[in-house]
Write a protein that holds these residues in place. Sequence first.
Motif, PDB file in Angstrom:
ATOM      1  N   LEU A   1       1.438   7.525  -6.047  1.00 16.68           N
ATOM      2  CA  LEU A   1       0.366   8.470  -6.330  1.00 16.68           C
ATOM      3  C   LEU A   1       0.759   9.881  -5.905  1.00 16.68           C
ATOM      4  O   LEU A   1       0.579  10.849  -6.640  1.00 16.68           O
TER       5      LEU A   1
ATOM      6  N   MET B   1      -0.048  22.201 -13.784  1.00 15.89           N
ATOM      7  CA  MET B   1      -1.421  22.505 -14.134  1.00 15.89           C
ATOM      8  C   MET B   1      -1.805  23.925 -13.747  1.00 15.89           C
ATOM      9  O   MET B   1      -2.680  24.522 -14.348  1.00 15.89           O
ATOM     10  N   ALA B   2      -1.157  24.427 -12.700  1.00 21.74           N
ATOM     11  CA  ALA B   2      -1.460  25.786 -12.276  1.00 21.74           C
ATOM     12  C   ALA B   2      -0.905  26.755 -13.309  1.00 21.74           C
ATOM     13  O   ALA B   2       0.281  26.837 -13.525  1.00 21.74           O
ATOM     14  N   ARG B   3      -1.805  27.471 -13.955  1.00 28.70           N
ATOM     15  CA  ARG B   3      -1.370  28.326 -15.056  1.00 28.70           C
ATOM     16  C   ARG B   3      -1.026  29.730 -14.584  1.00 28.70           C
ATOM     17  O   ARG B   3      -1.537  30.203 -13.590  1.00 28.70           O
ATOM     18  N   ALA B   4      -0.211  30.372 -15.379  1.00 29.36           N
ATOM     19  CA  ALA B   4       0.090  31.766 -15.082  1.00 29.36           C
ATOM     20  C   ALA B   4      -1.165  32.579 -15.341  1.00 29.36           C
ATOM     21  O   ALA B   4      -1.907  32.326 -16.286  1.00 29.36           O
TER      22      ALA B   4
ATOM     23  N   LYS C   1       2.174   2.089  -3.317  1.00 26.01           N
ATOM     24  CA  LYS C   1       1.141   2.655  -4.195  1.00 26.01           C
ATOM     25  C   LYS C   1       0.885   4.113  -3.858  1.00 26.01           C
ATOM     26  O   LYS C   1       0.790   4.962  -4.736  1.00 26.01           O
ATOM     27  N   ILE C   2       0.778   4.364  -2.540  1.00 24.49           N
ATOM     28  CA  ILE C   2       0.450   5.711  -2.121  1.00 24.49           C
ATOM     29  C   ILE C   2       1.565   6.680  -2.465  1.00 24.49           C
ATOM     30  O   ILE C   2       1.337   7.777  -2.972  1.00 24.49           O
TER      31      ILE C   2
ATOM     32  N   PRO D   1     -10.628  32.958  -0.257  1.00 27.95           N
ATOM     33  CA  PRO D   1     -10.354  31.881  -1.220  1.00 27.95           C
ATOM     34  C   PRO D   1     -11.230  31.970  -2.471  1.00 27.95           C
ATOM     35  O   PRO D   1     -10.748  31.678  -3.572  1.00 27.95           O
TER      36      PRO D   1
ATOM     37  N   ASN E   1      -9.745  32.254  -6.128  1.00 30.62           N
ATOM     38  CA  ASN E   1      -9.883  31.212  -7.147  1.00 30.62           C
ATOM     39  C   ASN E   1     -10.888  31.571  -8.242  1.00 30.62           C
ATOM     40  O   ASN E   1     -11.204  30.754  -9.096  1.00 30.62           O
TER      41      ASN E   1
ATOM     42  N   PHE F   1       0.822  -1.195   0.000  1.00 29.21           N
ATOM     43  CA  PHE F   1       0.000   0.000   0.000  1.00 29.21           C
ATOM     44  C   PHE F   1       0.864   1.256   0.000  1.00 29.21           C
ATOM     45  O   PHE F   1       0.636   2.192  -0.748  1.00 29.21           O
ATOM     46  N   ILE F   2       1.900   1.195   0.873  1.00 29.18           N
ATOM     47  CA  ILE F   2       2.764   2.356   1.019  1.00 29.18           C
ATOM     48  C   ILE F   2       3.387   2.712  -0.326  1.00 29.18           C
ATOM     49  O   ILE F   2       3.467   3.875  -0.704  1.00 29.18           O
TER      50      ILE F   2
ATOM     51  N   LEU G   1       0.595  18.884 -10.249  1.00 31.87           N
ATOM     52  CA  LEU G   1      -0.089  20.092  -9.801  1.00 31.87           C
ATOM     53  C   LEU G   1       0.567  21.396 -10.260  1.00 31.87           C
ATOM     54  O   LEU G   1      -0.117  22.244 -10.823  1.00 31.87           O
ATOM     55  N   PRO G   2       1.875  21.551 -10.038  1.00 35.00           N
ATOM     56  CA  PRO G   2       2.454  22.843 -10.392  1.00 35.00           C
ATOM     57  C   PRO G   2       2.341  23.133 -11.890  1.00 35.00           C
ATOM     58  O   PRO G   2       2.146  24.273 -12.285  1.00 35.00           O
TER      59      PRO G   2
END
Lengths: 216, 289, 235
Positions: free
Chosen positions: B9, B20-23, B5-6, B97, B101, B2-3, B17-18
Amino acid sequence: MPDLSFIARNASFLFDGLLLSLTLTAAGVIGGLAVGIALVLVRLFTGVVGNCVVDAYVFVFRAIPLILVIFWFYFMVPLILGRPVGAWTSAIVAFTLFEGAYYSEILRAGLKSVRAGQMHAALAGGMNRAQALRYVIFPQAITAMIPIFLTQAIILFQDTSLVFVVSLHDFLTATTIIANRDGRLVETYASACLVYYLICLAATAGVDRLKRTFAR
Amino acid sequence: MFIRKISLLAAIVTTLLPTMARAQDADTALKRIQQTKAVTIGFRESAAPFAYLDEGRQASGYSVAICNRIAQEIGRKLNIPHIEIRYVPVTPQTRIPLIANGTIDIECGTTVNSLGRQEQVDFSYAVALAEGRLLVKKNSGIQDLSDLNGKIIALAAGTTAERYVRAVLDRTKINVRVLQVRDNAEGLLAVNSRRVDAFVNDAVLLGGVLRTAQNKDDLAIVGKPLSFEQVAFMVGKNNSGLLTIINGTIARMLASGDLHRLYDQWITPYGVPIDGAVDALFKIEAIAE
Amino acid sequence: MNYQWNWSLLLDEPYAGWLLAGLGWTVALSVVGWVIALPLGTAIGIARTSSSRWLRVLSGFYVSVFRNIPLLLQMFVWFFVVPELLPDRLGLWFKRDLPNPEFWTAALALAFYTSGRLAELFRAGLQAVPRGQVMAADATGMSRPQALRHVIMPQALRIILPPLTSEFLSIVKNSSLALTIGVLELTAQSRQIENFTFHGFEAFGAATAFYMLVALILNLVMVSLRRTLTLPVAV
């Protein structure tokens, strides 16, 4: 006899709230089922990697509280997408993905409950795997699963009250707004308890009856 | 197993993530408004007289009235004839927030302009001034913060009161227990049910929430002002186009006297008329064409 | 958006302290809730299988009340309604003088909600023990409590152990609802950090990681428990 006229005055607010709770439940069930089926198909038709990914997905969504999932989708996903999502959409997406993890496990257990011999027999009879699933395994599994699906839907109906944290006006949020505004906490919350209780009780009784019909 | 796999992920997520975060481009809010032909306004459900949900479930109040004018002005500037106004409820904890966003274009509530918040959002011209005071039960005998030693106070989570009260408490070594409440209605409830001894917030807001109370006569707003702050509307960073329209509308409403009328209608009844500092503020902000 | 990643911020004071305090409250809520819910749920579960009709009806009503009302609403009832229904002095004590009233209110709400679910679990477990076992215990002259204690419970416990661990995981997750009545548990703290620093990804990420860690530990505990408790006879 306590004065309940303020409830009549706010009936349409409460009714709209209840409608929103029920709509969210329906959306969560349909979306969750779709995701659940997709996850099970990934398990059935891809190898170890697919299974690993689904395992991780199910583990994550079953490990974290629904409230946290809702926060993620409400506050963080718009930043990733670069455009607003809104409370309604983010709640539905959160419920869909969250329920998907649970539904995929129910589906998996349901499929497992059909004995392996059935699969062998179908394959021996000249069916391919997909046909065997479609015509032999699924019909039997679904009968076994429907009551569990419905029970899960009742749990989801209760969980929709969590949209409170993103200010969507579901039944519970409408209740709290009215309770605070009119200062009639005891009566308002007691009525809300009664409504949830009766709905869930009736639904549970319905599921039990269905179970008995299937068992016959 | 499990460890493994996690951690796999986690590795995928943190690398994805970084990227995907667009300017962010400038003036995203105006572009959004142009696309959807709608202005999305964040409002508070329990912050009368600035913004609240009225009996007919409509957004209402001083800030909402000004923002409706601002929305019309945006529609005129962008050539959108019948611009739609969408109201999204916010709480002190969700408002920043949601501006950050992009879920809401303008926040029209009772947000205090602070340097800390300016790192994340931009503020319009001020439309009112705020002073933190105490809502207490009359028979409690509490007159000021110094009477609260050993008592319990309620603070709304995500407000500036949370910070300035804690600062005063630390400085004066007054020992109180703090209960976080979600909004003003719940603060009133906490005082009324004697769960807490005092609820600290802007005096006008306390007056607004007091008006809804069934037992108005048992309650009082007391104490020396704990803060002096400006109430303004929030927009996202890099939205100078939108901010120009908002500030222009406020300045013109001040010059024409429309804003004074709204202020008199909504805020003056709470004992803060247009004189002294408010008068000076309004004169200064009525910038000429 | 130009997101500036800053994971090290989670190790800075006061945020690291907040997260740990939040984790502490989450664990405390879960453990206290569990300690109350387990005996309560067991008793109600046994009452559900009792031979007395009244006990069955009453315990059935108990279970249906706590299972058919959303936990969030139950929490509000415990927080806003129950103290007002108590005698004045007791209500005030419940609201103010009790150390950490919000914590105890949330723990009670969690405990009663969970006890309803545990009762159903125990009932199912007790009913899953073959009837022959009960009769055999009867035949050897055991009283009903003795049979329960020495024959039925040990078997029922083994049957319900896996769902029991997942119920504990549920109470950990459900404890996040305590944030709505002002308990600064893990989810509330991550939100607080987001509010102060505007680093939501890191704050929510840390909370998510903590919850996953708790689930992972529970998983391991369950596996090892199952190994030690499995009877040598092949089932």
